[in-house]
Design a protein around this motif. Structure first.
Motif, mmCIF file in Angstrom:
data_model
loop_
_atom_site.group_PDB
_atom_site.id
_atom_site.type_symbol
_atom_site.label_atom_id
_atom_site.label_comp_id
_atom_site.label_asym_id
_atom_site.label_seq_id
_atom_site.Cartn_x
_atom_site.Cartn_y
_atom_site.Cartn_z
ATOM 1 N N LYS A 54 9.722 85.020 -14.485
ATOM 2 C CA LYS A 54 9.815 83.597 -14.784
ATOM 3 C C LYS A 54 10.785 83.052 -13.745
ATOM 4 O O LYS A 54 11.740 83.736 -13.364
ATOM 5 C CB LYS A 54 10.295 83.362 -16.206
ATOM 6 C CG LYS A 54 11.658 83.932 -16.509
ATOM 7 C CD LYS A 54 11.972 83.774 -17.982
ATOM 8 C CE LYS A 54 13.177 84.594 -18.375
ATOM 9 N NZ LYS A 54 12.936 86.042 -18.376
ATOM 10 N N SER A 154 1.375 78.772 -16.081
ATOM 11 C CA SER A 154 2.259 78.366 -17.187
ATOM 12 C C SER A 154 1.700 78.852 -18.525
ATOM 13 O O SER A 154 0.562 79.313 -18.626
ATOM 14 C CB SER A 154 2.410 76.847 -17.211
ATOM 15 O OG SER A 154 1.272 76.247 -17.798
ATOM 16 N N SER A 155 2.499 78.683 -19.560
ATOM 17 C CA SER A 155 2.088 79.070 -20.910
ATOM 18 C C SER A 155 0.995 78.169 -21.480
ATOM 19 O O SER A 155 0.403 78.500 -22.507
ATOM 20 C CB SER A 155 3.294 79.045 -21.853
ATOM 21 O OG SER A 155 4.220 80.024 -21.487
ATOM 22 N N TYR A 157 -1.816 77.965 -20.474
ATOM 23 C CA TYR A 157 -3.052 78.742 -20.367
ATOM 24 C C TYR A 157 -3.157 79.838 -21.426
ATOM 25 O O TYR A 157 -4.179 80.494 -21.526
ATOM 26 C CB TYR A 157 -3.150 79.396 -18.987
ATOM 27 C CG TYR A 157 -3.304 78.432 -17.844
ATOM 28 C CD1 TYR A 157 -4.567 78.086 -17.379
ATOM 29 C CD2 TYR A 157 -2.201 77.886 -17.214
ATOM 30 C CE1 TYR A 157 -4.717 77.201 -16.306
ATOM 31 C CE2 TYR A 157 -2.339 77.004 -16.148
ATOM 32 C CZ TYR A 157 -3.597 76.664 -15.703
ATOM 33 O OH TYR A 157 -3.748 75.798 -14.660
ATOM 34 N N SER A 158 -2.112 80.069 -22.170
ATOM 35 C CA SER A 158 -2.076 81.179 -23.119
ATOM 36 C C SER A 158 -3.238 81.114 -24.101
ATOM 37 O O SER A 158 -3.520 80.078 -24.693
ATOM 38 C CB SER A 158 -0.758 81.174 -23.888
ATOM 39 O OG SER A 158 -0.776 82.193 -24.870
ATOM 40 N N LEU A 162 -0.083 81.277 -28.455
ATOM 41 C CA LEU A 162 0.887 80.249 -28.080
ATOM 42 C C LEU A 162 0.109 78.954 -27.836
ATOM 43 O O LEU A 162 -0.595 78.813 -26.841
ATOM 44 C CB LEU A 162 1.663 80.659 -26.826
ATOM 45 C CG LEU A 162 2.763 79.697 -26.380
ATOM 46 C CD1 LEU A 162 3.798 79.511 -27.484
ATOM 47 C CD2 LEU A 162 3.433 80.211 -25.127
ATOM 48 N N TRP A 164 -0.600 74.690 -27.569
ATOM 49 C CA TRP A 164 -0.009 73.506 -26.937
ATOM 50 C C TRP A 164 0.973 72.857 -27.910
ATOM 51 O O TRP A 164 2.021 72.365 -27.510
ATOM 52 C CB TRP A 164 -1.091 72.522 -26.526
ATOM 53 C CG TRP A 164 -1.947 72.995 -25.377
ATOM 54 C CD1 TRP A 164 -1.693 74.040 -24.537
ATOM 55 C CD2 TRP A 164 -3.180 72.425 -24.955
ATOM 56 N NE1 TRP A 164 -2.696 74.166 -23.616
ATOM 57 C CE2 TRP A 164 -3.626 73.176 -23.848
ATOM 58 C CE3 TRP A 164 -3.954 71.371 -25.397
ATOM 59 C CZ2 TRP A 164 -4.807 72.906 -23.173
ATOM 60 C CZ3 TRP A 164 -5.139 71.086 -24.720
ATOM 61 C CH2 TRP A 164 -5.562 71.840 -23.621
ATOM 62 N N ILE A 167 4.241 74.696 -27.716
ATOM 63 C CA ILE A 167 4.923 74.399 -26.450
ATOM 64 C C ILE A 167 5.575 73.016 -26.519
ATOM 65 O O ILE A 167 6.727 72.854 -26.119
ATOM 66 C CB ILE A 167 3.940 74.514 -25.263
ATOM 67 C CG1 ILE A 167 3.489 75.978 -25.102
ATOM 68 C CG2 ILE A 167 4.572 74.003 -23.971
ATOM 69 C CD1 ILE A 167 2.303 76.173 -24.186
ATOM 70 N N GLU A 189 10.407 79.316 -18.851
ATOM 71 C CA GLU A 189 9.519 80.250 -19.544
ATOM 72 C C GLU A 189 8.181 79.652 -19.947
ATOM 73 O O GLU A 189 7.178 80.348 -19.908
ATOM 74 C CB GLU A 189 10.226 80.822 -20.773
ATOM 75 C CG GLU A 189 11.378 81.733 -20.392
ATOM 76 C CD GLU A 189 11.827 82.611 -21.536
ATOM 77 O OE1 GLU A 189 11.229 82.566 -22.624
ATOM 78 O OE2 GLU A 189 12.813 83.336 -21.328
ATOM 79 N N ARG A 190 8.148 78.417 -20.380
ATOM 80 C CA ARG A 190 6.887 77.826 -20.840
ATOM 81 C C ARG A 190 6.099 77.181 -19.698
ATOM 82 O O ARG A 190 4.892 77.316 -19.624
ATOM 83 C CB ARG A 190 7.127 76.781 -21.937
ATOM 84 C CG ARG A 190 7.740 77.347 -23.206
ATOM 85 C CD ARG A 190 6.753 78.236 -23.929
ATOM 86 N NE ARG A 190 7.242 78.561 -25.255
ATOM 87 C CZ ARG A 190 7.354 79.797 -25.709
ATOM 88 N NH1 ARG A 190 6.998 80.832 -24.965
ATOM 89 N NH2 ARG A 190 7.781 80.013 -26.936
ATOM 90 N N ALA A 192 6.725 77.706 -16.386
ATOM 91 C CA ALA A 192 6.748 78.563 -15.197
ATOM 92 C C ALA A 192 7.162 77.755 -13.964
ATOM 93 O O ALA A 192 6.579 77.845 -12.901
ATOM 94 C CB ALA A 192 5.409 79.255 -14.971
#
Length: 195
Positions: A54, A154-155, A157-158, A162, A164, A167, A189-190, A192
């Motif tokens: 990260k 980024s997160s 895309y999780s 996880l 939206w 986030i 972290e979320r 990136a």
């Protein structure tokens, strides 16, 4: 990363460095740990070096330096309505807003959340994320660079739970504290992105 003797006698064709932004600046008198580790593969044809982390602070982040030196790939996903491909960004103020125009839109209470397409401006619900991910593709900002591939994801895309909503909730809670260190965690972290 803290002990050069632990890898100094090995030649390695595949090197995986994890969380390199947490490495010390120097390993004693020997210098940058990533460069020392890279030297372990310097005599091998077809060597692979994978670096993950990260990001941390803009201008000081080791992963940011490697990303910028590479071809700067981002994962572009299609809008389910107009098929326009774009990367998923949290906000129009994103570090990568120059690459893509879409953004996550949310109400201040974090209850109404959707992704605004950078082309047709339609509100994309998260239920379309699976479709978007399986139809996406990596696109490089600097395609002329072949040797050093670098990616950012980024997160948003999780696909592993996880959401939206989570986030946005993390961001709003960190923002409400008015503590820059809590906001830094979310941005690093979320999203990136460097802080």
């Amino acid at each position: 990363a803290n002990s050069p003797s632990s890898y100094s006698s090995y030649t390695m064709p595949l090197i995986v460095e994890d969380e390199i932004d947490e490495y010390p600046i120097s390993v004693g008198i020997f210098g940058d740990p990533s460069k020392l580790i890279e030297g372990r593969a310097s005599n091998i044809i077809g060597r692979k070096i994978i670096r993950t982390s990260k990001p941390s602070v803009t201008g000081l982040s080791r992963i940011e330096s490697f990303f910028n030196a590479g071809n700067r790939q981002h994962y572009f996903v299609p809008c389910p309505y107009c098929k326009y491909k774009q990367m998923l960004l949290f906000s129009r103020k994103s570090l990568y807003a120059h690459v893509s125009k879409g953004y996550l839109q949310y109400s201040e209470d974090g209850k109404r959340i959707g992704y605004i397409c950078g082309n047709c401006n339609k509100d994309i619900a998260e239920r379309y994320k699976h479709y978007m991910l399986i139809n996406g593709e990596w696109c490089a900002e600097k395609p002329e660079i072949i040797k050093d591939q670098s990616t950012q994801l980024s997160s948003l895309y999780s696909s592993l739970g996880l959401t939206w909503e989570k986030i946005v909730d993390d961001f709003l809670k960190a923002k409400a504290t008015q503590n820059p260190e809590e906001l830094r965690v979310v941005i690093n972290e979320r999203f990136a992105e460097t802080f």
